[in-house]
Design a protein around this motif. Structure first.
Motif, PDB file in Angstrom:
ATOM      1  N   LYS A  11     -74.932  11.211   7.232  1.00 11.34           N
ATOM      2  CA  LYS A  11     -75.179  10.060   8.097  1.00 11.34           C
ATOM      3  C   LYS A  11     -75.472   8.827   7.241  1.00 11.34           C
ATOM      4  O   LYS A  11     -76.044   8.939   6.155  1.00 11.34           O
ATOM      5  CB  LYS A  11     -76.385  10.334   9.001  1.00 11.34           C
ATOM      6  CG  LYS A  11     -76.216  11.510   9.914  1.00 11.34           C
ATOM      7  CD  LYS A  11     -77.505  11.793  10.678  1.00 11.34           C
ATOM      8  CE  LYS A  11     -77.389  13.114  11.412  1.00 11.34           C
ATOM      9  NZ  LYS A  11     -78.570  13.945  11.252  1.00 11.34           N
ATOM     10  N   GLN A  12     -75.115   7.672   7.759  1.00 16.84           N
ATOM     11  CA  GLN A  12     -75.357   6.428   7.022  1.00 16.84           C
ATOM     12  C   GLN A  12     -76.835   6.283   6.667  1.00 16.84           C
ATOM     13  O   GLN A  12     -77.176   5.809   5.582  1.00 16.84           O
ATOM     14  CB  GLN A  12     -74.877   5.235   7.856  1.00 16.84           C
ATOM     15  CG  GLN A  12     -74.822   3.962   7.057  1.00 16.84           C
ATOM     16  CD  GLN A  12     -74.120   2.842   7.815  1.00 16.84           C
ATOM     17  OE1 GLN A  12     -73.555   3.059   8.879  1.00 16.84           O
ATOM     18  NE2 GLN A  12     -74.164   1.658   7.258  1.00 16.84           N
ATOM     19  N   SER A  13     -77.705   6.732   7.558  1.00 12.64           N
ATOM     20  CA  SER A  13     -79.154   6.619   7.307  1.00 12.64           C
ATOM     21  C   SER A  13     -79.611   7.492   6.140  1.00 12.64           C
ATOM     22  O   SER A  13     -80.720   7.336   5.642  1.00 12.64           O
ATOM     23  CB  SER A  13     -79.929   7.005   8.569  1.00 12.64           C
ATOM     24  OG  SER A  13     -79.644   8.352   8.926  1.00 12.64           O
ATOM     25  N   GLU A  14     -78.748   8.407   5.686  1.00  9.36           N
ATOM     26  CA  GLU A  14     -79.085   9.304   4.577  1.00  9.36           C
ATOM     27  C   GLU A  14     -78.469   8.860   3.252  1.00  9.36           C
ATOM     28  O   GLU A  14     -78.715   9.492   2.228  1.00  9.36           O
ATOM     29  CB  GLU A  14     -78.603  10.729   4.900  1.00  9.36           C
ATOM     30  CG  GLU A  14     -79.268  11.326   6.124  1.00  9.36           C
ATOM     31  CD  GLU A  14     -78.586  12.599   6.598  1.00  9.36           C
ATOM     32  OE1 GLU A  14     -79.309  13.542   6.957  1.00  9.36           O
ATOM     33  OE2 GLU A  14     -77.334  12.660   6.621  1.00  9.36           O
ATOM     34  N   TYR A  15     -77.683   7.782   3.255  1.00  5.14           N
ATOM     35  CA  TYR A  15     -76.989   7.366   2.032  1.00  5.14           C
ATOM     36  C   TYR A  15     -77.947   7.065   0.881  1.00  5.14           C
ATOM     37  O   TYR A  15     -77.562   7.174  -0.286  1.00  5.14           O
ATOM     38  CB  TYR A  15     -76.090   6.148   2.276  1.00  5.14           C
ATOM     39  CG  TYR A  15     -74.811   6.454   3.037  1.00  5.14           C
ATOM     40  CD1 TYR A  15     -74.327   7.753   3.181  1.00  5.14           C
ATOM     41  CD2 TYR A  15     -74.067   5.433   3.611  1.00  5.14           C
ATOM     42  CE1 TYR A  15     -73.157   8.018   3.878  1.00  5.14           C
ATOM     43  CE2 TYR A  15     -72.893   5.683   4.304  1.00  5.14           C
ATOM     44  CZ  TYR A  15     -72.443   6.977   4.439  1.00  5.14           C
ATOM     45  OH  TYR A  15     -71.280   7.229   5.115  1.00  5.14           O
ATOM     46  N   SER A  16     -79.187   6.711   1.194  1.00  2.90           N
ATOM     47  CA  SER A  16     -80.146   6.454   0.115  1.00  2.90           C
ATOM     48  C   SER A  16     -80.379   7.711  -0.735  1.00  2.90           C
ATOM     49  O   SER A  16     -80.768   7.615  -1.900  1.00  2.90           O
ATOM     50  CB  SER A  16     -81.469   5.937   0.684  1.00  2.90           C
ATOM     51  OG  SER A  16     -82.027   6.909   1.549  1.00  2.90           O
ATOM     52  N   LEU A  17     -80.124   8.896  -0.177  1.00  6.21           N
ATOM     53  CA  LEU A  17     -80.253  10.145  -0.930  1.00  6.21           C
ATOM     54  C   LEU A  17     -79.257  10.215  -2.082  1.00  6.21           C
ATOM     55  O   LEU A  17     -79.453  10.977  -3.027  1.00  6.21           O
ATOM     56  CB  LEU A  17     -80.023  11.354  -0.011  1.00  6.21           C
ATOM     57  CG  LEU A  17     -81.067  11.612   1.070  1.00  6.21           C
ATOM     58  CD1 LEU A  17     -80.590  12.691   2.025  1.00  6.21           C
ATOM     59  CD2 LEU A  17     -82.402  11.987   0.445  1.00  6.21           C
ATOM     60  N   LEU A  18     -78.198   9.407  -2.012  1.00  8.33           N
ATOM     61  CA  LEU A  18     -77.205   9.432  -3.089  1.00  8.33           C
ATOM     62  C   LEU A  18     -77.815   9.017  -4.424  1.00  8.33           C
ATOM     63  O   LEU A  18     -77.313   9.400  -5.469  1.00  8.33           O
ATOM     64  CB  LEU A  18     -75.991   8.566  -2.738  1.00  8.33           C
ATOM     65  CG  LEU A  18     -75.118   9.117  -1.602  1.00  8.33           C
ATOM     66  CD1 LEU A  18     -73.975   8.167  -1.292  1.00  8.33           C
ATOM     67  CD2 LEU A  18     -74.594  10.515  -1.924  1.00  8.33           C
ATOM     68  N   ASN A  19     -78.912   8.250  -4.395  1.00 10.92           N
ATOM     69  CA  ASN A  19     -79.625   7.944  -5.647  1.00 10.92           C
ATOM     70  C   ASN A  19     -80.067   9.240  -6.319  1.00 10.92           C
ATOM     71  O   ASN A  19     -79.860   9.435  -7.514  1.00 10.92           O
ATOM     72  CB  ASN A  19     -80.850   7.059  -5.384  1.00 10.92           C
ATOM     73  CG  ASN A  19     -80.458   5.650  -5.050  1.00 10.92           C
ATOM     74  OD1 ASN A  19     -79.781   4.983  -5.818  1.00 10.92           O
ATOM     75  ND2 ASN A  19     -80.861   5.194  -3.885  1.00 10.92           N
ATOM     76  N   ASP A  20     -80.679  10.135  -5.542  1.00 14.83           N
ATOM     77  CA  ASP A  20     -81.125  11.428  -6.075  1.00 14.83           C
ATOM     78  C   ASP A  20     -79.940  12.261  -6.536  1.00 14.83           C
ATOM     79  O   ASP A  20     -79.966  12.871  -7.609  1.00 14.83           O
ATOM     80  CB  ASP A  20     -81.874  12.238  -5.012  1.00 14.83           C
ATOM     81  CG  ASP A  20     -83.254  11.687  -4.733  1.00 14.83           C
ATOM     82  OD1 ASP A  20     -83.749  10.894  -5.542  1.00 14.83           O
ATOM     83  OD2 ASP A  20     -83.818  12.061  -3.693  1.00 14.83           O
ATOM     84  N   PHE A  21     -78.900  12.296  -5.709  1.00 14.75           N
ATOM     85  CA  PHE A  21     -77.770  13.160  -6.043  1.00 14.75           C
ATOM     86  C   PHE A  21     -76.978  12.624  -7.231  1.00 14.75           C
ATOM     87  O   PHE A  21     -76.442  13.412  -8.014  1.00 14.75           O
ATOM     88  CB  PHE A  21     -76.891  13.415  -4.821  1.00 14.75           C
ATOM     89  CG  PHE A  21     -77.590  14.291  -3.817  1.00 14.75           C
ATOM     90  CD1 PHE A  21     -78.033  15.562  -4.176  1.00 14.75           C
ATOM     91  CD2 PHE A  21     -77.844  13.849  -2.532  1.00 14.75           C
ATOM     92  CE1 PHE A  21     -78.711  16.377  -3.275  1.00 14.75           C
ATOM     93  CE2 PHE A  21     -78.517  14.656  -1.621  1.00 14.75           C
ATOM     94  CZ  PHE A  21     -78.946  15.921  -1.992  1.00 14.75           C
ATOM     95  N   LEU A  22     -76.928  11.305  -7.398  1.00 14.19           N
ATOM     96  CA  LEU A  22     -76.279  10.753  -8.586  1.00 14.19           C
ATOM     97  C   LEU A  22     -77.041  11.204  -9.831  1.00 14.19           C
ATOM     98  O   LEU A  22     -76.442  11.630 -10.815  1.00 14.19           O
ATOM     99  CB  LEU A  22     -76.223   9.223  -8.513  1.00 14.19           C
ATOM    100  CG  LEU A  22     -75.567   8.538  -9.715  1.00 14.19           C
ATOM    101  CD1 LEU A  22     -74.104   8.944  -9.852  1.00 14.19           C
ATOM    102  CD2 LEU A  22     -75.682   7.023  -9.590  1.00 14.19           C
ATOM    103  N   TYR A  23     -78.367  11.148  -9.761  1.00 18.83           N
ATOM    104  CA  TYR A  23     -79.175  11.603 -10.898  1.00 18.83           C
ATOM    105  C   TYR A  23     -78.948  13.095 -11.156  1.00 18.83           C
ATOM    106  O   TYR A  23     -78.761  13.523 -12.286  1.00 18.83           O
ATOM    107  CB  TYR A  23     -80.657  11.309 -10.662  1.00 18.83           C
ATOM    108  CG  TYR A  23     -81.519  11.737 -11.830  1.00 18.83           C
ATOM    109  CD1 TYR A  23     -81.522  11.007 -13.015  1.00 18.83           C
ATOM    110  CD2 TYR A  23     -82.314  12.877 -11.758  1.00 18.83           C
ATOM    111  CE1 TYR A  23     -82.300  11.410 -14.102  1.00 18.83           C
ATOM    112  CE2 TYR A  23     -83.089  13.283 -12.833  1.00 18.83           C
ATOM    113  CZ  TYR A  23     -83.074  12.542 -14.000  1.00 18.83           C
ATOM    114  OH  TYR A  23     -83.835  12.940 -15.077  1.00 18.83           O
ATOM    115  N   GLU A  24     -78.932  13.882 -10.083  1.00 22.11           N
ATOM    116  CA  GLU A  24     -78.725  15.333 -10.219  1.00 22.11           C
ATOM    117  C   GLU A  24     -77.337  15.651 -10.769  1.00 22.11           C
ATOM    118  O   GLU A  24     -77.123  16.704 -11.360  1.00 22.11           O
ATOM    119  CB  GLU A  24     -78.919  16.043  -8.878  1.00 22.11           C
ATOM    120  CG  GLU A  24     -80.348  16.072  -8.385  1.00 22.11           C
ATOM    121  CD  GLU A  24     -81.276  16.903  -9.252  1.00 22.11           C
ATOM    122  OE1 GLU A  24     -80.850  17.928  -9.812  1.00 22.11           O
ATOM    123  OE2 GLU A  24     -82.452  16.523  -9.369  1.00 22.11           O
ATOM    124  N   ALA A  25     -76.380  14.744 -10.547  1.00 23.54           N
ATOM    125  CA  ALA A  25     -75.006  14.975 -11.008  1.00 23.54           C
ATOM    126  C   ALA A  25     -74.867  14.772 -12.515  1.00 23.54           C
ATOM    127  O   ALA A  25     -73.873  15.182 -13.111  1.00 23.54           O
ATOM    128  CB  ALA A  25     -74.036  14.042 -10.276  1.00 23.54           C
TER     129      ALA A  25
END
Length: 160
Positions: A11-25
């Motif tokens: 969901k668009q409201s969850e896109y901020s989680l991509l900060n965490d997932f980018l780091y995890e990547a």
């Protein structure tokens, strides 16, 4: 142990989680000496997540366990580490450490590949460090090495 999970569109409201997932990547060879989280502020990494959802080719799926998002796979057309041209979306994927090794990453990748094929893309690309454990997974779902540099393989998955 079989882990129950759901894969769905993020969901668009969850896109901020991509900060965490980018780091995890970010592949970290030395678990005892992790790079600081601020590394994701570098412009060459920000291209993967900055203003995500605003470009027509931005698309993200996530994995959920017990109503918590634990992983994400996303694509966008960027000039990133795994870019092959300006029409091929680049692939990014990551899972929180506790959820790796359960098949969730592979399942997310297969769903994203299905989406891209149905959306009419002919291929997708990514870059992976040569000693990254994820290399085996990428090969197993059909990515092929098309180029390399000192540290990374550039891989493409042909969708047709």
């Amino acid at each position: 142990m079989n882990m129950e999970y759901t894969i769905r569109q993020m969901k668009q409201s969850e896109y901020s989680l991509l900060n965490d997932f980018l780091y995890e990547a970010i592949f970290q060879r030395d678990e005892t000496n992790l790079v600081p989280k601020t590394i994701i502020e570098k412009p060459e990494l920000q291209v993967y997540i900055k203003n995500f959802g605003e470009e027509k080719d931005d698309y993200c799926l996530c994995a959920e366990v017990d109503e918590k998002v634990v992983g994400a796979v996303w694509v966008r057309k960027v000039n990133g580490y795994g870019s092959v041209d300006n029409i091929t979306p680049e692939f990014a994927i990551s899972l929180y450490k506790d959820f790796r090794g359960h098949g969730i990453g592979t399942a997310m990748m297969k769903e994203m590949l299905k989406y891209l094929k149905n959306a009419g893309y002919s291929k997708t690309s990514l870059a992976v460090q040569k000693d990254n454990y994820a290399l085996k997974m990428y090969l197993s779902v059909g990515f092929q090495i098309i180029d390399e540099n000192n540290e990374e393989y550039i891989m493409v998955h042909y969708l047709r």
